[in-house]
Scaffold this active site. Structure first.
Site, PDB file in Angstrom:
ATOM      1  N   GLU A 237       0.828  -1.208   0.000  1.00 53.86           N
ATOM      2  CA  GLU A 237       0.000   0.000   0.000  1.00 53.86           C
ATOM      3  C   GLU A 237       0.861   1.257   0.000  1.00 53.86           C
ATOM      4  O   GLU A 237       0.593   2.218  -0.721  1.00 53.86           O
ATOM      5  CB  GLU A 237      -0.939   0.007   1.210  1.00 53.86           C
TER       6      GLU A 237
ATOM      7  N   ASP B 264      -4.593  -1.061   9.874  1.00 53.43           N
ATOM      8  CA  ASP B 264      -5.601  -1.726   9.047  1.00 53.43           C
ATOM      9  C   ASP B 264      -5.182  -3.146   8.675  1.00 53.43           C
ATOM     10  O   ASP B 264      -5.961  -4.088   8.754  1.00 53.43           O
ATOM     11  CB  ASP B 264      -5.839  -0.923   7.754  1.00 53.43           C
TER      12      ASP B 264
END
Ligand code: GLA
Length: 372
Positions: free
Chosen positions: A144, A156
């Site tokens: 990410e 997350d």
């Protein structure tokens, strides 16, 4: 093809603390991204998504870095995961990936981590079974950060990989990142049903985007505050008195959010661990919202309206979740008030001219896994 799933998350408390090496307390949502995957012997990565029927992505395993700017933005998450496995020396022969996501996108519920983690667990099982959960979290985060260009912390991905059904995950990020062995995290029972309670997620419909810059700016301010105080991270500050030394009032407010938020996580975790009535955490959640709104300034008028309307209608506490600048609010409500709270938020949104919010009940689901 075999099938893997990975969930989105809501954080009960502990927002913008992860990249300050502090504490977080998320649950996994019952909403998941499904990843169907199989080995391809051609040396290619093929990715399709039911949400993007027009896009068929094909790239050579050895050419992923070069392809990054050519492929659709959503596909940078799965491709980034493959690329990160390769970068770490794992041999990926080639892989065929089909995705189907039920985590609302841009709702602050970690649809992107669910996507990265679903692909990451699939690749581990297919190509690199010795990879640990902690490495897997790092792989998903690197995908990410470095490939998709979203500067997330590791809240997350940790939630998506480590959470278990019926529990909130207590994570001390510094300990988790630096410890060589031993207990790195804790599963704390989170059973609202037993107390006649429900956790509502209210999706404001205002999309939040981590790649937008506000998030990165907050991270930079936290780093600057820590540097001014001469500590490695704001995690190292325990009292707000210590923040008086920060000259710039904005930096001081940002730091105050982090310091008070870490304390809120510890208090909530302790209450839940002790089996206290979860109603007692309600005011702490609302205090977290006020801090994100006033000190960290990542809330929006719609998030504020949702949180305030929920509390006015009887919620024990409510707060925005995730990075902010849009997304969702959680509200802790007595079961018999859930419908009234959802109606009250909707009515307030109509009066304020906001789009219809979407409200649903969540219970803590399991983390990422293969579905046999
Ligand atoms: C986003 C990031 C996380 C975390 C939260 C705020 O969800 O991806 O790493 O920083 O914002 O708590």
């Amino acid at each position: 093809m075999q099938k893997w799933v990975a969930p989105g998350r809501v954080n009960i408390i502990g927002e913008h603390t992860d990249y300050n090496q502090g504490f977080v307390l998320p649950i996994a949502l019952p909403l998941v991204v499904e990843c169907f995957a199989a080995v391809l012997d051609t040396g290619d990565v093929r990715v399709v998504s039911r949400q993007r029927p027009g896009d068929r992505v094909l790239a050579g395993v050895g050419a992923l870095a070069a392809e990054r700017d050519r492929v659709p933005a959503w596909s940078r998450y799965p491709l980034g995961v493959v690329s990160e496995f390769v970068r770490r020396g794992h041999r990926i022969a080639g892989v065929d990936i089909e995705l189907d996501g039920a985590v609302p996108i841009g709702a602050g519920l970690s649809s992107s981590a669910a996507l990265s983690c679903a692909v990451a667990v699939a690749l581990r099982d297919l190509f690199a079974p010795t990879v640990t959960d902690r490495e897997l979290i790092d792989i998903a985060r690197a995908a990410e950060n470095d490939y998709a260009g979203a500067p997330t912390g590791l809240l997350d991905q940790s939630a998506s990989i480590l959470c278990t059904a019926g529990h909130a995950l207590f994570l001390d990020v510094r300990r988790f990142t630096h410890m060589a062995g031993g207990t790195t995290h804790e599963q704390i029972p989170f059973d609202l049903d037993r107390f006649g309670l429900e956790l509502l997620v209210i999706d404001t419909g205002q999309a939040h985007e981590l790649v937008d810059g506000g998030y990165a700016a907050r991270r930079a301010q936290c780093d600057a505050a820590a540097a001014e105080l001469g500590v490695p991270a704001l995690r190292d500050i325990d009292t707000i008195d210590a923040l008086e030394r920060i000259v710039d009032p904005i930096l001081r407010r940002r730091a105050r959010h982090v310091v008070t938020e870490n304390a809120r996580v510890l208090t909530v975790a302790e209450k839940l661990r002790d089996g206290a009535d979860p109603r007692s955490i309600g005011p702490i959640l609302s205090a977290g919202h006020a801090s994100l709104r006033d000190d960290f300034e990542v809330s929006t008028p719609a998030l504020d309206a949702a949180a305030a309307a929920a509390v006015d209608a009887g919620a024990h506490g409510a707060r925005m979740v995730g990075g902010g600048f849009g997304g969702s609010v959680i509200a802790l409500v007595d079961r018999e008030h859930a419908a009234a709270v959802a109606d009250a938020v909707r009515n307030r949104f109509v009066r304020a001219g906001f789009a219809d919010p979407r409200t649903f009940v969540v219970v803590p689901g399991p983390g990422a896994h293969r579905v046999d």
